[in-house]
Design a protein around this motif. Structure first.
Motif, PDB file in Angstrom:
ATOM      1  N   TRP A 112       0.813  -1.217   0.000  1.00 41.24           N
ATOM      2  CA  TRP A 112       0.000   0.000   0.000  1.00 41.24           C
ATOM      3  C   TRP A 112       0.847   1.268   0.000  1.00 41.24           C
ATOM      4  O   TRP A 112       0.562   2.230  -0.733  1.00 41.24           O
ATOM      5  N   ASN A 114       4.333   1.538  -0.501  1.00 39.14           N
ATOM      6  CA  ASN A 114       5.574   1.554  -1.272  1.00 39.14           C
ATOM      7  C   ASN A 114       5.573   2.589  -2.400  1.00 39.14           C
ATOM      8  O   ASN A 114       6.580   3.272  -2.602  1.00 39.14           O
ATOM      9  N   PRO A 115       4.486   2.768  -3.178  1.00 36.73           N
ATOM     10  CA  PRO A 115       4.517   3.801  -4.236  1.00 36.73           C
ATOM     11  C   PRO A 115       4.771   5.208  -3.697  1.00 36.73           C
ATOM     12  O   PRO A 115       5.506   5.990  -4.308  1.00 36.73           O
ATOM     13  N   LEU A 116       4.175   5.526  -2.553  1.00 39.35           N
ATOM     14  CA  LEU A 116       4.385   6.844  -1.960  1.00 39.35           C
ATOM     15  C   LEU A 116       5.831   7.018  -1.519  1.00 39.35           C
ATOM     16  O   LEU A 116       6.439   8.081  -1.720  1.00 39.35           O
ATOM     17  N   GLU A 118       8.460   5.494  -2.751  1.00 40.87           N
ATOM     18  CA  GLU A 118       9.298   5.619  -3.938  1.00 40.87           C
ATOM     19  C   GLU A 118       9.239   7.033  -4.508  1.00 40.87           C
ATOM     20  O   GLU A 118      10.237   7.565  -4.994  1.00 40.87           O
ATOM     21  N   LEU A 119       8.067   7.642  -4.441  1.00 44.77           N
ATOM     22  CA  LEU A 119       7.916   9.010  -4.932  1.00 44.77           C
ATOM     23  C   LEU A 119       8.801   9.976  -4.154  1.00 44.77           C
ATOM     24  O   LEU A 119       9.549  10.772  -4.738  1.00 44.77           O
ATOM     25  N   ASN A 122      12.787   9.397  -4.415  1.00 45.74           N
ATOM     26  CA  ASN A 122      13.440   9.869  -5.632  1.00 45.74           C
ATOM     27  C   ASN A 122      13.368  11.389  -5.791  1.00 45.74           C
ATOM     28  O   ASN A 122      13.696  11.906  -6.864  1.00 45.74           O
TER      29      ASN A 122
END
Length: 269
Positions: A112, A114-116, A118-119, A122
């Protein structure tokens, strides 16, 4: 002869002596490249291979560093930078390690969030420095915040990776002993993850100094970053290089301290 051997034996230990000699040889080998670099730095401006105005001899830089130490400026700048770096580093530790342990242990939460992560991971810390200045002002708080941001993600990622990549045989051994999920985490997962977590800590410690120096070049009145940029503007070039060398030495010292702490905590490795 026997009495002589008994008298000599308490202090003469061949294995320890050979170990000490081996360490001395290794230190000498590692120092050769640095000494060669410093000799080239000293010789190149004197031989007019480079412009001595922009790259003074290393001895001039040492004189400038000594002047900064004598007048107290070096201590003021180093203490200001260290206080900001240490504060931001420990804030990052207190937040990143618990969050990383939870994310690494819970697959549902990991999918849930992980995408946030990663944003934000980076997004360069210096890119969000203006945001911190707008929200927190140009004082100490914004600088500590940007250091915390820069340190947070190396620690978080190493912690998550450490928990996920624990040897499955260790987990199966714990499960075969009928350990509960909490006890399995305490007795197996956490001890096995600590070595990888220390890798993240060392990366974060280096980032805390590098990012802070860049932040101190904007709106600071003390710190090594301020020393470097103000020396450049006033054309006190030896002072500028003295500040750069001090940053390198601080980085080596901090890394060495973390390595020693790791060796003491993980003596069982």
């Amino acid at each position: 002869m026997d009495s002589y051997q008994e008298m000599v034996r308490p202090w003469f230990k061949p294995k320890k002596s050979l170990k000490w000699v081996g360490k001395s040889v290794n230190v000498l080998k590692m120092s050769t490249a640095i000494l060669t670099f410093l000799l080239i730095w000293e010789a190149a401006p004197r031989l007019n291979l480079v412009n001595p105005v922009f790259l003074p001899p290393f001895s001039f830089v040492l004189i400038g560093a000594w002047e900064l130490i004598i007048n107290g400026q070096m201590f003021a700048h180093v203490s200001a930078s260290l206080s900001r770096s240490i504060s931001g580093f420990f804030i990052a530790i207190t937040l990143a390690i618990p969050i990383g342990l939870v994310i690494g242990w819970s697959k549902r939460l990991s999918l849930w969030i992980n995408p946030l992560l990663e944003l934000f991971r980076n997004t360069a810390a210096l890119a969000v420095l203006p945001v911190f200045i707008l929200l927190l002002g140009i004082g100490e708080t914004s600088k500590v915040a940007v250091v915390s941001y820069a340190c947070f993600f190396p620690i978080l990622i190493s912690t998550v990776s450490a928990v996920r990549h624990v040897d499955p045989l260790l987990i199966k051994a714990g499960q075969s002993l009928a350990l509960s999920r909490l006890r399995l985490f305490q007795k197996v997962i956490l001890p096995a993850a600590i070595p990888s977590i220390f890798v993240g800590l060392r990366l974060a410690a280096a980032a805390s100094i590098l990012v802070l120096v860049a932040a101190e070049m904007i709106g600071a009145k003390a710190g090594l970053g301020y020393l470097i940029i103000s020396s450049q503007h006033s054309f006190q070039i030896p002072y500028m290089y003295a500040g750069i060398l001090t940053i390198s030495i601080l980085g080596l010292v901090v890394n060495g301290v973390l390595v020693q702490i790791e060796q003491r905590l993980l003596h069982w490795k």
